[in-house]
Scaffold this active site. Structure first.
Site, short mmCIF file in Angstrom:
data_model
loop_
_atom_site.label_atom_id
_atom_site.label_comp_id
_atom_site.label_asym_id
_atom_site.label_seq_id
_atom_site.Cartn_x
_atom_site.Cartn_y
_atom_site.Cartn_z
N ASP A 11 0.87 -1.18 0.00
CA ASP A 11 0.00 0.00 0.00
C ASP A 11 0.91 1.22 0.00
OD1 ASP A 11 -2.28 1.62 0.18
OD2 ASP A 11 -2.19 1.64 2.36
N GLU A 71 -1.47 -1.40 -4.81
CA GLU A 71 -2.72 -0.68 -5.03
C GLU A 71 -2.51 0.46 -6.01
OE1 GLU A 71 -6.31 0.04 -2.17
OE2 GLU A 71 -4.80 1.58 -1.81
N ASP A 143 -2.04 1.22 7.11
CA ASP A 143 -1.36 0.96 5.84
C ASP A 143 -0.96 -0.52 5.73
OD1 ASP A 143 -1.17 3.88 5.02
OD2 ASP A 143 -0.10 3.88 6.92
#
Length: 169
Positions: A11, A71, A143
């Site tokens: 992430d 992502e 995160d």
């Protein structure tokens, strides 16, 4: 049944980049590790990007994942913040690519749909479902939990057409 596939989900973020590692064997998932790479927000941008690079490279070297998933960046109203996030995302894609891994990319809504069943949800729902899917999972930041969700998403989609095409390319 085959060998377990170790997946790292990333992430990306300039201040904090979350990472999560799972092993996928058939339909089962096992939590391996998770954490957060931090950059010094008082340092120059180039230094911060180096900190993210070095932190992720160390994790990949130690964990030896087989596949990576990152992502995709969403665009927000602050163009400068979006650009900085894009640079951190570039590091998040570069490090596993340099390690010889194919890097899959997933939209935030695809990650949410894979983990909580719908494309829209809040962080609490994602964290709760990560814990349901992997009760032994632990994460130090939002995160890191999101990175585990990205790894779970990849475990569910890794046999899809887009990923097979990336392997062939």
């Amino acid at each position: 049944m085959g060998e377990a596939i170790r997946i790292i989900g990333i992430d990306p973020g300039l201040r904090r980049t979350g990472w999560g590692i799972v092993e996928s064997l058939g339909n089962s998932l096992r939590f391996v590790a998770s954490g957060t790479v931090r950059s010094d927000d008082k340092a120059a941008l180039a230094t911060r990007l180096c900190q993210l690079h070095d932190g992720l490279a160390e994790i990949l070297h130690a964990a030896m994942p087989h596949e990576a998933a990152v992502e995709q960046t969403f665009v927000n109203k602050d163009a400068a913040a979006t650009l900085k996030l894009g640079q951190a995302r570039g590091i998040a894609m570069l490090v596993p690519a340099l390690a010889g891994l194919v890097v899959a990319e997933y939209a935030p809504n695809a990650v949410k749909k894979a983990v909580i069943g719908v494309g829209h949800g809040d962080k609490k729902q994602i964290h709760m479902m990560v814990k349901v899917l992997m009760p032994k999972a632990s994460f130090d930041t939002d995160d890191a939990a999101d990175a585990l969700a990205i790894a779970i998403c990849h475990a569910h989609h890794r046999h899809g057409v887009a990923y097979r095409m990336a392997l062939a390319g």
